[in-house]
Design a protein around this motif. Structure first.
Motif, PDB file in Angstrom:
ATOM      1  N   GLU A  11       2.012 -15.445  -3.325  1.00  0.00           N
ATOM      2  CA  GLU A  11       1.062 -14.864  -4.503  1.00  0.00           C
ATOM      3  C   GLU A  11       0.324 -13.702  -4.204  1.00  0.00           C
ATOM      4  O   GLU A  11      -0.044 -12.893  -5.051  1.00  0.00           O
ATOM      5  N   GLU A  12      -0.078 -13.517  -2.887  1.00  0.00           N
ATOM      6  CA  GLU A  12      -0.774 -12.180  -2.482  1.00  0.00           C
ATOM      7  C   GLU A  12      -0.377 -10.787  -3.021  1.00  0.00           C
ATOM      8  O   GLU A  12      -0.769 -10.053  -3.348  1.00  0.00           O
ATOM      9  N   ILE A  13       1.052 -11.094  -2.934  1.00  0.00           N
ATOM     10  CA  ILE A  13       1.641  -9.721  -3.611  1.00  0.00           C
ATOM     11  C   ILE A  13       1.397  -9.381  -5.098  1.00  0.00           C
ATOM     12  O   ILE A  13       1.635  -8.506  -5.648  1.00  0.00           O
ATOM     13  N   LEU A  14       1.115 -10.460  -5.846  1.00  0.00           N
ATOM     14  CA  LEU A  14       0.630 -10.390  -7.128  1.00  0.00           C
ATOM     15  C   LEU A  14      -0.802 -10.294  -7.353  1.00  0.00           C
ATOM     16  O   LEU A  14      -1.279  -9.511  -8.201  1.00  0.00           O
ATOM     17  N   GLU A  15      -1.537 -10.725  -6.368  1.00  0.00           N
ATOM     18  CA  GLU A  15      -3.042 -10.741  -6.620  1.00  0.00           C
ATOM     19  C   GLU A  15      -3.804  -9.636  -5.873  1.00  0.00           C
ATOM     20  O   GLU A  15      -4.972  -9.393  -6.350  1.00  0.00           O
ATOM     21  N   ASN A  16      -3.045  -9.015  -4.993  1.00  0.00           N
ATOM     22  CA  ASN A  16      -3.764  -7.880  -4.310  1.00  0.00           C
ATOM     23  C   ASN A  16      -3.205  -6.537  -4.666  1.00  0.00           C
ATOM     24  O   ASN A  16      -2.162  -6.532  -5.130  1.00  0.00           O
ATOM     25  N   ASP A  17      -4.110  -5.710  -4.756  1.00  0.00           N
ATOM     26  CA  ASP A  17      -3.902  -4.090  -5.274  1.00  0.00           C
ATOM     27  C   ASP A  17      -3.533  -3.250  -3.918  1.00  0.00           C
ATOM     28  O   ASP A  17      -3.982  -3.508  -2.989  1.00  0.00           O
ATOM     29  N   PHE A  18      -2.544  -2.267  -4.452  1.00  0.00           N
ATOM     30  CA  PHE A  18      -2.096  -1.334  -3.361  1.00  0.00           C
ATOM     31  C   PHE A  18      -1.649   0.036  -3.898  1.00  0.00           C
ATOM     32  O   PHE A  18      -0.702  -0.041  -4.659  1.00  0.00           O
ATOM     33  N   VAL A  19      -2.222   1.072  -3.120  1.00  0.00           N
ATOM     34  CA  VAL A  19      -1.443   2.443  -3.611  1.00  0.00           C
ATOM     35  C   VAL A  19      -1.776   3.233  -2.178  1.00  0.00           C
ATOM     36  O   VAL A  19      -3.097   3.373  -1.789  1.00  0.00           O
ATOM     37  N   CYS A  20      -0.801   3.742  -1.461  1.00  0.00           N
ATOM     38  CA  CYS A  20      -0.657   4.445  -0.435  1.00  0.00           C
ATOM     39  C   CYS A  20      -1.761   5.513  -0.400  1.00  0.00           C
ATOM     40  O   CYS A  20      -1.649   6.327  -1.497  1.00  0.00           O
ATOM     41  N   ASN A  21      -2.684   5.628   0.550  1.00  0.00           N
ATOM     42  CA  ASN A  21      -3.674   6.812   0.094  1.00  0.00           C
ATOM     43  C   ASN A  21      -3.470   7.787   1.671  1.00  0.00           C
ATOM     44  O   ASN A  21      -4.403   7.557   2.414  1.00  0.00           O
ATOM     45  N   LEU A  22      -2.540   8.559   1.721  1.00  0.00           N
ATOM     46  CA  LEU A  22      -2.358   9.413   2.685  1.00  0.00           C
ATOM     47  C   LEU A  22      -3.506  10.284   3.169  1.00  0.00           C
ATOM     48  O   LEU A  22      -3.774  10.732   4.317  1.00  0.00           O
ATOM     49  N   THR A  23      -4.096  10.784   2.293  1.00  0.00           N
ATOM     50  CA  THR A  23      -5.439  11.397   2.398  1.00  0.00           C
ATOM     51  C   THR A  23      -6.306  10.718   3.260  1.00  0.00           C
ATOM     52  O   THR A  23      -6.696  11.433   4.301  1.00  0.00           O
ATOM     53  N   ALA A  24      -6.549   9.284   3.151  1.00  0.00           N
ATOM     54  CA  ALA A  24      -7.382   8.691   4.075  1.00  0.00           C
ATOM     55  C   ALA A  24      -6.851   8.034   5.282  1.00  0.00           C
ATOM     56  O   ALA A  24      -7.445   8.206   6.393  1.00  0.00           O
ATOM     57  N   CYS A  25      -5.724   7.465   5.385  1.00  0.00           N
ATOM     58  CA  CYS A  25      -4.981   6.918   6.319  1.00  0.00           C
ATOM     59  C   CYS A  25      -4.385   7.832   7.332  1.00  0.00           C
ATOM     60  O   CYS A  25      -4.210   7.545   8.292  1.00  0.00           O
ATOM     61  N   LYS A  26      -3.886   9.080   6.805  1.00  0.00           N
ATOM     62  CA  LYS A  26      -3.064  10.104   7.493  1.00  0.00           C
ATOM     63  C   LYS A  26      -1.686   9.345   8.037  1.00  0.00           C
ATOM     64  O   LYS A  26      -1.132   9.770   9.074  1.00  0.00           O
ATOM     65  N   GLY A  27      -1.209   8.518   7.451  1.00  0.00           N
ATOM     66  CA  GLY A  27       0.066   7.630   7.736  1.00  0.00           C
ATOM     67  C   GLY A  27      -0.207   6.916   8.902  1.00  0.00           C
ATOM     68  O   GLY A  27       1.022   6.770   9.646  1.00  0.00           O
ATOM     69  N   ALA A  28      -1.329   6.170   9.108  1.00  0.00           N
ATOM     70  CA  ALA A  28      -1.466   5.557  10.387  1.00  0.00           C
ATOM     71  C   ALA A  28      -0.321   4.395  10.581  1.00  0.00           C
ATOM     72  O   ALA A  28      -0.367   3.715  11.757  1.00  0.00           O
ATOM     73  N   CYS A  29       0.073   3.759   9.452  1.00  0.00           N
ATOM     74  CA  CYS A  29       1.307   2.807   9.641  1.00  0.00           C
ATOM     75  C   CYS A  29       2.523   3.243  10.511  1.00  0.00           C
ATOM     76  O   CYS A  29       3.070   2.633  11.126  1.00  0.00           O
TER      77      CYS A  29
END
Length: 190
Positions: A11-29
């Protein structure tokens, strides 16, 4: 958890929000972690087949890592993954002038050099799948480097399953995704 076909979905994929923010993370993944990107069996052949077409898009360090280790490696867990440069970033990672890590495979795809975008595990992120004998687990992988993505997703009100819609359809099909949307709508009403 709920079931759709032969998948068990968190259910976590329904309940949590997410939009990549490359400006902030710099592609750290593409840089952080101890392992390369997980690969499905058929993706190993794709990496070998397209390597020469992708090579012009890669950094010298990435090329050296791939030519030394191979287009893919077997990880400590026995699963296939992308090789790393000096046990750090993915060998297929490239960097913008602003220092943002991006995918060299995707750059080759966007330039029309290949017809394959990138490993499904990268395309699906932050959703992770794991194959079991009777089902596939579909889970949310929470990683602190993605906190800015969670914040931006909450501001924009984009649940994870909507953020990775195209990747989920690619992995499981349109019918599966439609059923996921029905479950999400039911959960929103309750």
């Amino acid at each position: 958890m709920f079931q759709i076909g032969k998948t068990i979905v968190s259910e976590e994929i329904l309940e949590n929000d997410f939009v990549c923010n490359l400006t902030a993370c710099k592609g750290a993944c593409c840089v952080g972690g101890e392992y390369g990107a997980p690969l499905e069996d058929d993706e190993t052949d794709k990496l070998v087949d397209i390597y020469q077409k992708v090579k012009p898009f890669l950094r010298p360090e990435g090329i050296a890592a791939i030519e030394e280790q191979g287009a893919f490696i077997k990880g400590e867990d026995g699963e296939w993954e992308t090789p790393l440069v000096d046990n750090n970033e993915c060998a297929y990672a490239i960097f913008s002038d602003q220092g943002v890590a991006k995918c060299g495979l995707e750059a080759a795809y966007e330039a029309g050099a290949t017809k394959w975008k990138k490993p499904i595990s990268c395309y699906l992120y932050p959703v992770r799948t794991r194959e079991y004998s009777e089902f596939t687990a579909v889970n949310y992988h929470k990683w602190e480097i993605c906190d800015p993505a969670c914040t931006l997703g909450a501001e924009l009100k984009v649940p994870i399953y909507k953020f990775v819609k195209d990747a989920l359809i690619k992995k499981f099909g349109k019918k599966w995704y439609s059923e996921l949307e029905e479950v999400a709508a039911e959960n929103a009403r309750s």
